[in-house]
Enzyme design. Sequence first.
Site, PDB file in Angstrom:
ATOM      1  N   VAL B  56      39.586  32.279  51.506  1.00 19.34           N
ATOM      2  CA  VAL B  56      40.971  31.085  51.069  1.00 19.34           C
ATOM      3  C   VAL B  56      40.684  30.005  50.533  1.00 19.34           C
ATOM      4  O   VAL B  56      39.318  29.819  49.476  1.00 19.34           O
ATOM      5  CB  VAL B  56      40.517  30.576  53.178  1.00 19.34           C
ATOM      6  CG1 VAL B  56      41.608  29.403  52.852  1.00 19.34           C
ATOM      7  CG2 VAL B  56      40.704  31.578  54.226  1.00 19.34           C
ATOM      8  N   GLY B 101      38.008  25.799  47.968  1.00 16.44           N
ATOM      9  CA  GLY B 101      38.116  27.620  48.672  1.00 16.44           C
ATOM     10  C   GLY B 101      37.014  27.865  49.703  1.00 16.44           C
ATOM     11  O   GLY B 101      35.808  26.994  49.400  1.00 16.44           O
ATOM     12  N   LYS B 102      36.958  29.131  49.689  1.00 14.02           N
ATOM     13  CA  LYS B 102      35.715  29.102  50.862  1.00 14.02           C
ATOM     14  C   LYS B 102      35.018  30.255  51.238  1.00 14.02           C
ATOM     15  O   LYS B 102      37.121  30.882  51.371  1.00 14.02           O
ATOM     16  CB  LYS B 102      35.681  28.464  52.381  1.00 14.02           C
ATOM     17  CG  LYS B 102      33.926  28.263  52.865  1.00 14.02           C
ATOM     18  CD  LYS B 102      33.732  27.454  52.492  1.00 14.02           C
ATOM     19  CE  LYS B 102      31.575  26.906  52.721  1.00 14.02           C
ATOM     20  NZ  LYS B 102      31.486  25.972  52.501  1.00 14.02           N
ATOM     21  N   GLY B 103      34.483  31.116  51.682  1.00 15.28           N
ATOM     22  CA  GLY B 103      34.321  32.850  52.339  1.00 15.28           C
ATOM     23  C   GLY B 103      33.228  33.352  53.529  1.00 15.28           C
ATOM     24  O   GLY B 103      32.640  32.106  53.254  1.00 15.28           O
TER      25      GLY B 103
END
Lengths: 114, 412
Positions: B56, B101-103
Amino acid sequence: MFKKIECIIQPFKLEEVKEALKKIAINGLTVTEVKGCGVQRGYKNGSYEETKPIVLNPKVKLEIVVDEEDVEKIIDIIQKYAKTGHIGDGKIFVTPVEDIIRIRTSEKGRTALK
Amino acid sequence: MGIWEMAQKQVDKVAEILNLEDWIHKKIRECRRVLIVSIPVIMDDGHVEVFEGYRVQHNITRGPAKGGIRYHPEVTLDEVKALAMWMTWKCALLDLPFGGGKGGVRCNPKIMSKKEIERLTRRYTAEILPFIGPEKDIPAPDVYTNPEVMAWIMDTYSVDKGYAVPGVVTGKPIEIGGSYGRNEATGRGVYFCILNALKYLNLSPEGIKVAIQGFGNAGSVCAKLLYKEGCKIVAVSDSKGGIYNSKGINIEELIKIKEETGTVLNYKDIDKITNEELLALEVDVLVPAALENQINERNADKIRAKIIAEAANGPTTPEADEILEEKNVFIIPDILANAGGVVVSYFEWVQALQAFFWSEREVNLKLRERMEKTFWKVVDLRESKKIGMRMSAYVIGVGKVAEATRLRGLYP
């Protein structure tokens, strides 16, 4: 980061500069009595000649370590209060300071400055 | 309320304080891009398992997205979205030229072999490959991902490009472009915040009592540094339970014991306590360094600490936050307290882009400078606006993103 402001000024201007710095809450200050000369080699009105020895006039040196953000403010004050308009008013040097450590408490950096 | 809804509510509150224009408020309360991928992996016994993964990008107005990747059996898209949003505010608060962001991949790395995790990582990287890059989106380690996983991401990306691209991830091993000090950065950042909070409250670090919940990377590094400073670490816990000694625990020994036996419980001369008891101890500093929602409406009024330094992400629920504010507990909010990790990630990215590397001393000095500067900025705003530390941090972070959005305008 932090900067060291080192300035060489006329001894009789020290009191004024000191008081002005106090007003903007500068806490740390080191003053040394020094001797030195500038471009004029210690002579007034360009009366220096190659054959004459350099004359070292008495001056005082102030050292102040501050946050980068306060540098301009302090330079303004020193300029305003140390200036007579004549040769021999001195100079201001600004250098980066990597770290500050308070010996008594081992505090470092900004905490050591506060 | 779900975690994503909670994150959005926070923005709404800050937008009100900042009196944000409606269009900016609407824009920043949503995620810019969300990528959902399925990741087929050949398991060691030959069968194929398909995992779900996310990446994201909440906001990229101020620079490329930045944020970790977590491997956890309970990862959800909402969680990843919320964490991405918090990364945006955190990066802005610390003045890093990054968005958020992040995953995440829903998997259980505890029951997977190293080879399986490697194949999962490489396939996940391949699936999100067009999405990431040094100038687009830069992943980092998070829950159950480590420098080794980052090395695999870097390798997969670099093989695709045909040359080494160290700037595509941070938290890599030093040998392939990682930064000195990155591993300890989060804990060190928490430690700097605590020292400055003590200074602010006119307390001396020597002899103050500290309780640390969670003894992973952030918790143990922070504990070690505080211990060296002369603080008395009276309680520590991990997922298996907690230990207490009123005279203080020798953290250097404890780290060895944790490494050798896997838990802090094997330390000698201690009373065993529960995590719940640890939180309620009468200490000067409490460091929640474990998981989300540890301090909630059920236990918040039992807390007796003067300072809470949130090393974990979201350890305090909004309800608990209100109770703590009323009790006048000094909170160092997560987006400030645990920002050391992303600050040194930024340094790592800068070093990789310049192909010029710094000494550990230089990294640590620069980290300290940024943490301290930000800490006092938040404190100043708290005093001038008469709002809590958390709100002050959010107001600064969201405010910077809003200003960047305003300046760039809305395309087309």
